[in-house]
Design an enzyme around this catalytic site. Structure first.
Site, short mmCIF file in Angstrom:
data_model
loop_
_atom_site.label_atom_id
_atom_site.label_comp_id
_atom_site.label_asym_id
_atom_site.label_seq_id
_atom_site.Cartn_x
_atom_site.Cartn_y
_atom_site.Cartn_z
N THR A 195 0.72 -1.04 0.21
CA THR A 195 -0.09 0.00 -0.05
C THR A 195 0.81 1.24 0.02
OG1 THR A 195 -1.65 -1.12 1.23
CG2 THR A 195 -1.55 1.18 1.56
N GLY A 221 -10.35 -3.26 2.93
CA GLY A 221 -9.51 -2.88 3.83
C GLY A 221 -9.40 -1.47 4.66
N ASP A 222 -8.24 -1.42 5.40
CA ASP A 222 -8.14 -0.13 6.25
C ASP A 222 -8.00 1.08 5.49
OD1 ASP A 222 -5.54 -1.22 5.79
OD2 ASP A 222 -4.85 0.54 7.34
N GLY A 243 -4.68 -4.85 7.04
CA GLY A 243 -5.70 -3.89 7.07
C GLY A 243 -6.73 -4.17 8.44
N THR A 281 -0.21 1.17 6.62
CA THR A 281 -0.03 0.11 5.74
C THR A 281 0.16 -1.16 6.48
OG1 THR A 281 1.54 -0.99 4.11
CG2 THR A 281 2.60 0.67 5.67
N GLY A 282 -0.51 -2.26 6.26
CA GLY A 282 -0.17 -3.50 6.77
C GLY A 282 -1.46 -4.28 6.76
#
Lengths: 340, 340
Positions: free
Chosen positions: B206, B236-237, B260, B257-258
């Site tokens: 991301t 996602g987030d 989510g 980022t990660g």
């Protein structure tokens, strides 16, 4: 009576007292629900209508409360209560919800457990009979938190939830409403910039429930048809964890209702929890600050319900009314529509 | 020199000093970007590949910084920087992003201004060339905050943004990747319950940018193709305001980022802001607490970038690496991939 016997009697009495207190604390349960905040005034409803709303709110509340009383989880109580509100055509969730610009019911729902902060949400579903059950299935059986559109319906179907034709949700009244609104809109030049007509005349009607069970686990859930005449697969705050729904056993559970865009921008549900955890505020102070100060500062109309880890209940709104009901083992037992 | 003249000289010198300080404060600008946190290790890349990443990160950062230097807004700098990362096939955003289970690019993006907390987000777009421009158009030209699916693409098209065929985004490498992953998955019995295979082997990729301009306005933005092999229109987030993106001039701007799902459950971006506003923590303490304590406690892998109202920069991650770069008028000038 010999002194020793008196001592034993006293110790026994004190022990029973402590057991009693411990028992009462362990057993403190509470449920609160909303079915939308908005610009409703007493003169907008007949006596019969007020009775219909009051009856349905009480029925939903009591079904949830009974589950808590019978050692059920807050998650079970919350879902059962929301389903009753979704199945009723009185509110803007499930059957009888408002319609989008495409004249369809495009529904959002979310649920969160405060014990492990696990959550599930669906946005824009059109076929699962009870959107809240789809959100619950996401919570338990999906690696994801949020699913949307036809993908969310496909997931619900694969989970063997009850599915219906999209027409199941559409009532004659809502179809009339949307046709009228689209007609009103036709004279406008910029469909995207203008906010929906007569927003201030609508009750919003989202439904939400927060409950705490005998284990002290808090669950919060929200379900809605969203904003009438919404376009472009708009997603409001209801399925957004942190905005419309949040739960944390250390602080509280929250479900919101109102003009969703403002609730997203302030991350309202999470903000209430953050004020309690980070400032040490109590539930009432935190909810009132968010609803009457933070939301009002940016023009955000609506309200929320919340329960803290001690079972205290808050129902806060900055609109003339909010459909709401609450019941707890410490004596709360209320149902109301207008501000009092 | 007469005493009076000396006094005047001293006062002048002091005044210039204060003006100088005032001037320097007003002009403090900063930009920070990430292009994904994940399990990348130095032995996974050739020297040339590291150079390619470093060059692109530097290029994107410097384009945004130049805009800030030339009195541009943090919003303009943020969008211009994200567009470069979206247009590059190196990262998981725009062209070359990961593909969903349907072998499609289904992209999410969001943007938020800290001055008025206005925000825009799109989820699951497939046709707008730069998803971040669609999010920006929602911010400015829609009554809504979040649009999804084909409705979001329709909105982008009506806003006269550059549209492309869905195939524009698909690279050979990503198509190979998704075919391999779907093949791996075929032996599994429960498609919904199992998390995507070899999640730990993927960089997430991301992209996100936070900037503060000469007016002290903070803007944060995030863009992504989401999680590889995602199903059911997973969101996602990244497009969730409060989770993947948040900005408040009083505290900070954040882009995450990660994995989510964990970022949504903690409302990570809003939590960083809340820790600063409600606990009075500085940026470094707040970001490290969220990334290394709160996220780690629930097993959430990833990272974030942030800038506070004074122009301080934070780049925090709990994975072996995070593509990142930063530049500020107080001397920060860095680009990195692995933890150092």
């Amino acid at each position: 009576m010999p002194l020793n016997n008196l001592k034993i009697l006293l110790i026994s009495a004190l022990s029973m007292c402590f057991i009693g207190i411990g028992h009462a604390q362990e057993r403190k349960i509470a449920i609160v629900l909303h079915a939308g905040a908005g610009y409703m005034r007493p003169d907008m409803y007949t006596k019969d209508q007020v009775q219909d709303y009051t009856d349905k709110l009480s029925e939903a509340r009591d079904v949830g409360y009974k589950i808590l009383e019978n050692d059920g989880t807050s998650e079970d109580a919350t879902v059962a209560t929301i389903k009753i509100l979704e199945n009723s055509t009185l509110f803007n969730a499930g059957k009888g919800c408002v319609l989008s610009h495409n004249k369809r019911a495009e529904m959002d729902a979310s649920i969160m457990n405060g014990s492990d902060k696990n959550a599930g949400a669906v946005a824009g579903v059109q076929r699962v009979k009870n959107p809240i059950t789809a959100a619950q299935a996401v919570l338990h059986n999906s690696p994801h938190v949020m699913l949307s559109g036809s993908g969310a319906d496909d997931f619900a179907e694969a989970q063997e939830l009850e599915m219906v034709a999209p027409s199941y949700f559409v009532t004659d009244e809502r179809m009339e409403q949307i046709k009228k609104m689209i007609q009103e809109e036709k004279n406008k030049t910029d469909l995207f910039r203008d906010a929906p007509e007569s927003l201030s005349d609508n009750k919003f009607g989202t439904v939400g429930v927060v409950a705490i069970d005998k284990q002290g686990n808090i669950c919060a859930a929200t379900s809605t048809g969203g904003m009438m005449n919404k376009k472009n697969n708009r997603i409001g705050d209801s399925p957004v964890i942190g905005a419309g729904t949040y739960a944390d056993n250390r602080s509280c559970g929250v479900s919101c209702t109102g003009h969703g865009e403002y609730f997203i921008r302030l991350a309202v549900a999470h903000e209430v929890s953050a004020l309690m955890l980070h400032r040490g505020w109590d539930l009432e102070k935190a909810t009132n600050y968010v609803v009457h100060k933070e939301l009002m500062d940016i023009g955000g109309a609506g309200g929320l319900i919340a329960i803290d880890r001690k079972g205290n209940i808050s129902m806060s709104f900055n609109t003339p009314g909010m459909f709401r009901a609450a019941r707890s083992s410490s004596g709360e037992n209320s149902v109301a529509i207008f501000s009092e």
